[in-house]
Design an enzyme around this catalytic site. Structure first.
Site, PDB file in Angstrom:
ATOM      1  N   ASN A   1       1.790  -3.637   7.638  1.00  9.37           N
ATOM      2  CA  ASN A   1       2.699  -4.522   6.897  1.00  9.37           C
ATOM      3  C   ASN A   1       3.680  -3.687   6.085  1.00  9.37           C
ATOM      4  O   ASN A   1       4.822  -4.086   5.847  1.00  9.37           O
ATOM      5  CB  ASN A   1       1.913  -5.429   5.949  1.00  9.37           C
ATOM      6  CG  ASN A   1       1.194  -6.522   6.698  1.00  9.37           C
ATOM      7  OD1 ASN A   1       1.794  -7.487   7.127  1.00  9.37           O
ATOM      8  ND2 ASN A   1      -0.105  -6.350   6.892  1.00  9.37           N
TER       9      ASN A   1
ATOM     10  N   ALA B   1       0.800  -1.221   0.000  1.00  6.78           N
ATOM     11  CA  ALA B   1       0.000   0.000   0.000  1.00  6.78           C
ATOM     12  C   ALA B   1       0.838   1.280   0.000  1.00  6.78           C
ATOM     13  O   ALA B   1       0.289   2.361   0.149  1.00  6.78           O
ATOM     14  CB  ALA B   1      -0.928  -0.014   1.212  1.00  6.78           C
TER      15      ALA B   1
ATOM     16  N   HIS C   1      -0.285   6.968   3.769  1.00 13.46           N
ATOM     17  CA  HIS C   1       1.061   6.544   4.197  1.00 13.46           C
ATOM     18  C   HIS C   1       2.091   7.536   3.659  1.00 13.46           C
ATOM     19  O   HIS C   1       2.115   7.814   2.456  1.00 13.46           O
ATOM     20  CB  HIS C   1       1.403   5.164   3.641  1.00 13.46           C
ATOM     21  CG  HIS C   1       0.454   4.079   4.046  1.00 13.46           C
ATOM     22  ND1 HIS C   1       0.404   3.561   5.319  1.00 13.46           N
ATOM     23  CD2 HIS C   1      -0.488   3.414   3.346  1.00 13.46           C
ATOM     24  CE1 HIS C   1      -0.525   2.616   5.376  1.00 13.46           C
ATOM     25  NE2 HIS C   1      -1.081   2.509   4.188  1.00 13.46           N
TER      26      HIS C   1
HETATM   27  N1  LIG Z   1       1.747  -5.552   2.213  1.00 15.60           N
HETATM   28  C1  LIG Z   1       0.773  -4.669   2.305  1.00 15.60           C
HETATM   29  O1  LIG Z   1       0.920  -3.492   1.965  1.00 15.60           O
HETATM   30  C2  LIG Z   1      -0.554  -5.085   2.817  1.00 15.60           C
HETATM   31  C3  LIG Z   1      -0.713  -6.300   3.412  1.00 15.60           C
HETATM   32  N2  LIG Z   1      -1.912  -6.685   3.893  1.00 15.60           N
HETATM   33  C4  LIG Z   1      -1.997  -7.993   4.532  1.00 15.60           C
HETATM   34  O2  LIG Z   1      -2.392  -8.931   3.545  1.00 15.60           O
HETATM   35  C5  LIG Z   1      -3.160  -9.966   4.167  1.00 15.60           C
HETATM   36  C6  LIG Z   1      -4.510 -10.083   3.459  1.00 15.60           C
HETATM   37  O3  LIG Z   1      -5.217  -8.865   3.626  1.00 15.60           O
HETATM   38  P1  LIG Z   1      -6.804  -8.838   3.595  1.00 15.60           P
HETATM   39  O4  LIG Z   1      -7.300  -9.544   2.372  1.00 15.60           O
HETATM   40  O5  LIG Z   1      -7.197  -7.445   3.847  1.00 15.60           O
HETATM   41  O6  LIG Z   1      -7.142  -9.713   4.887  1.00 15.60           O
HETATM   42  P2  LIG Z   1      -8.559 -10.291   5.329  1.00 15.60           P
HETATM   43  O7  LIG Z   1      -8.437 -10.508   6.797  1.00 15.60           O
HETATM   44  O8  LIG Z   1      -9.683  -9.491   4.788  1.00 15.60           O
HETATM   45  O9  LIG Z   1      -8.629 -11.701   4.572  1.00 15.60           O
HETATM   46  C7  LIG Z   1      -7.712 -12.711   4.842  1.00 15.60           C
HETATM   47  C8  LIG Z   1      -8.296 -14.040   4.356  1.00 15.60           C
HETATM   48  O10 LIG Z   1      -7.305 -15.052   4.533  1.00 15.60           O
HETATM   49  C9  LIG Z   1      -7.862 -16.121   5.288  1.00 15.60           C
HETATM   50  N3  LIG Z   1      -6.815 -16.702   6.159  1.00 15.60           N
HETATM   51  C10 LIG Z   1      -6.148 -16.093   7.158  1.00 15.60           C
HETATM   52  N4  LIG Z   1      -5.243 -16.927   7.714  1.00 15.60           N
HETATM   53  C11 LIG Z   1      -5.361 -18.099   7.039  1.00 15.60           C
HETATM   54  C12 LIG Z   1      -4.708 -19.378   7.138  1.00 15.60           C
HETATM   55  N5  LIG Z   1      -3.767 -19.586   8.060  1.00 15.60           N
HETATM   56  N6  LIG Z   1      -5.069 -20.331   6.277  1.00 15.60           N
HETATM   57  C13 LIG Z   1      -6.038 -20.108   5.353  1.00 15.60           C
HETATM   58  N7  LIG Z   1      -6.689 -18.935   5.211  1.00 15.60           N
HETATM   59  C14 LIG Z   1      -6.351 -17.949   6.046  1.00 15.60           C
HETATM   60  C15 LIG Z   1      -8.986 -15.501   6.102  1.00 15.60           C
HETATM   61  O11 LIG Z   1      -9.933 -16.467   6.379  1.00 15.60           O
HETATM   62  P3  LIG Z   1     -10.830 -16.355   7.728  1.00 15.60           P
HETATM   63  O12 LIG Z   1     -11.620 -15.104   7.612  1.00 15.60           O
HETATM   64  O13 LIG Z   1     -11.632 -17.612   7.675  1.00 15.60           O
HETATM   65  O14 LIG Z   1      -9.869 -16.297   8.863  1.00 15.60           O
HETATM   66  C16 LIG Z   1      -9.527 -14.467   5.122  1.00 15.60           C
HETATM   67  O15 LIG Z   1     -10.428 -15.042   4.191  1.00 15.60           O
HETATM   68  C17 LIG Z   1      -3.295  -9.584   5.653  1.00 15.60           C
HETATM   69  O16 LIG Z   1      -2.309 -10.238   6.427  1.00 15.60           O
HETATM   70  C18 LIG Z   1      -3.030  -8.087   5.632  1.00 15.60           C
HETATM   71  O17 LIG Z   1      -2.541  -7.644   6.887  1.00 15.60           O
HETATM   72  C19 LIG Z   1      -3.025  -5.897   3.739  1.00 15.60           C
HETATM   73  C20 LIG Z   1      -2.893  -4.668   3.154  1.00 15.60           C
HETATM   74  C21 LIG Z   1      -1.667  -4.151   2.686  1.00 15.60           C
HETATM   75  O1  LIG Z   2      -3.827  -1.259   3.304  1.00 11.89           O
HETATM   76  C1  LIG Z   2      -3.066  -0.426   3.823  1.00 11.89           C
HETATM   77  O2  LIG Z   2      -3.180   0.807   3.702  1.00 11.89           O
HETATM   78  C2  LIG Z   2      -1.864  -0.878   4.576  1.00 11.89           C
HETATM   79  C3  LIG Z   2      -2.066  -2.022   5.418  1.00 11.89           C
HETATM   80  O3  LIG Z   2      -3.166  -2.373   5.819  1.00 11.89           O
HETATM   81  C4  LIG Z   2      -0.864  -2.762   5.803  1.00 11.89           C
HETATM   82  O4  LIG Z   2       0.238  -2.352   5.440  1.00 11.89           O
HETATM   83  O5  LIG Z   2      -1.006  -3.779   6.492  1.00 11.89           O
END
Ligand SMILES: NC(=O)C1=CN([C@@H]2O[C@H](COP(=O)(O)OP(=O)(O)OC[C@H]3O[C@@H](n4cnc5c(N)ncnc54)[C@H](OP(=O)(O)O)[C@@H]3O)[C@@H](O)[C@H]2O)C=CC1
Ligand SMILES: O=C([O-])CC(=O)C(=O)O
EC number: 1.4.1.21
Length: 217
Positions: free
Chosen positions: A138, A70, A168
């Site tokens: 993250n 992000a 950010h």
């Molecule tokens: N690098 C970056 O800039 C960013 C990173 N992220 C990260 O990316 C990831 C995904 O984000 P987002 O889609 O918003 O998250 P959500 O919480 O909306 O969705 C995550 C999904 O993954 C599933 N899940 C979680 N853990 C497991 C596991 N161990 N095995 C199988 N399925 C699993 C969840 O299922 P259930 O609901 O059943 O638990 C849910 O369906 C998060 O960790 C988030 O923090 C997000 C935004 C920006």
């Molecule tokens: O989506 C965003 O703005 C950033 C975020 O959640 C992350 O870095 O985990």
């Protein structure tokens, strides 16, 4: 199909689930010879896990990809880190609703719904920020990996009730000079918790992996 079977039939695994998923799935995927893209980059703040994953990737000749997520400016940070970097700071501003459920908020009993003006919730190193706000910064982990590490990268997390976007800002200083970036992220159309740009960065990384032409650092 079970994860163990699935990873035997793919070339690339995209983790976009949780830090626990990184711990559970990524080592298995690398051992099976898959390349892996990680979105839950905060998991890599754990030094032992980080070294384990980097080690397994090397042993198995696999690639680990960390999309910019992000934030904007990872390209400049990558370039800058070819010489000395003296400081990297990240300031993350989110609407209070976007920070709900974070361990730091729960532990400190912060009543986000009652905030009337922008409030600094956290200030400290990225190593602590990603544990305090695992689903929110993250980006701090990605910046740490690209730049000067989790202990030296400074992070500020601000809740701002006047915002509808995730903002950010990154500032980097080093031998190259200084740059600042700022992004105002709209939420993903299908998932308001996550900035749309983070999903787009994963798509862009996939395209970069597949393309013979590489643009930008
Ligand atoms: N690098 C970056 O800039 C960013 C990173 N992220 C990260 O990316 C990831 C995904 O984000 P987002 O889609 O918003 O998250 P959500 O919480 O909306 O969705 C995550 C999904 O993954 C599933 N899940 C979680 N853990 C497991 C596991 N161990 N095995 C199988 N399925 C699993 C969840 O299922 P259930 O609901 O059943 O638990 C849910 O369906 C998060 O960790 C988030 O923090 C997000 C935004 C920006
Ligand atoms: O989506 C965003 O703005 C950033 C975020 O959640 C992350 O870095 O985990």
């Amino acid at each position: 199909m079970k994860i163990e079977e699935l990873i035997r039939s793919v070339d690339l695994v995209v983790e976009s689930a949780s830090q626990n998923a990184v711990r559970f799935i990524v080592p298995q995927a690398l051992k099976a010879g898959c390349d892996v893209m990680i979105l839950s980059v905060g998991a890599l703040a754990d030094e032992e896990l980080r070294e384990t994953l980097f080690g397994i990737a090397k042993e198995n000749n696999c690639k680990l990809y960390f999309p910019s997520g992000a934030v904007v400016g990872i390209d400049g940070l990558n370039s800058a880190s070819a010489a000395g970097i003296s400081s990297v700071t990240l300031s993350t501003r989110k609407p209070p609703s976007g920070l709900m459920g974070a361990p730091y908020v729960e532990e400190h009993g912060i009543e986000l719904e009652k905030l009337e003006k922008e409030t600094v919730l956290f200030e400290g190193p990225a190593s602590e920020a990603v544990k305090a706000f695992p689903a929110n910064v993250n980006v701090a982990a990605t910046i740490s990996l690209a730049g000067i590490g989790f202990r030296r990268t400074r992070v500020k997390v601000i809740a701002d009730p006047s915002l509808s976007r995730n903002v950010h800002e990154i500032t980097v200083e080093g031998e190259f000079g200084k740059f600042s970036t700022r992004v105002e992220n709209l939420p993903s159309p299908e998932n308001p918790k996550t900035s749309y740009l983070a999903a787009l960065s994963a798509v862009s990384t996939l395209k970069k992996i597949l393309s013979p032409v590489q643009i930008g650092t």
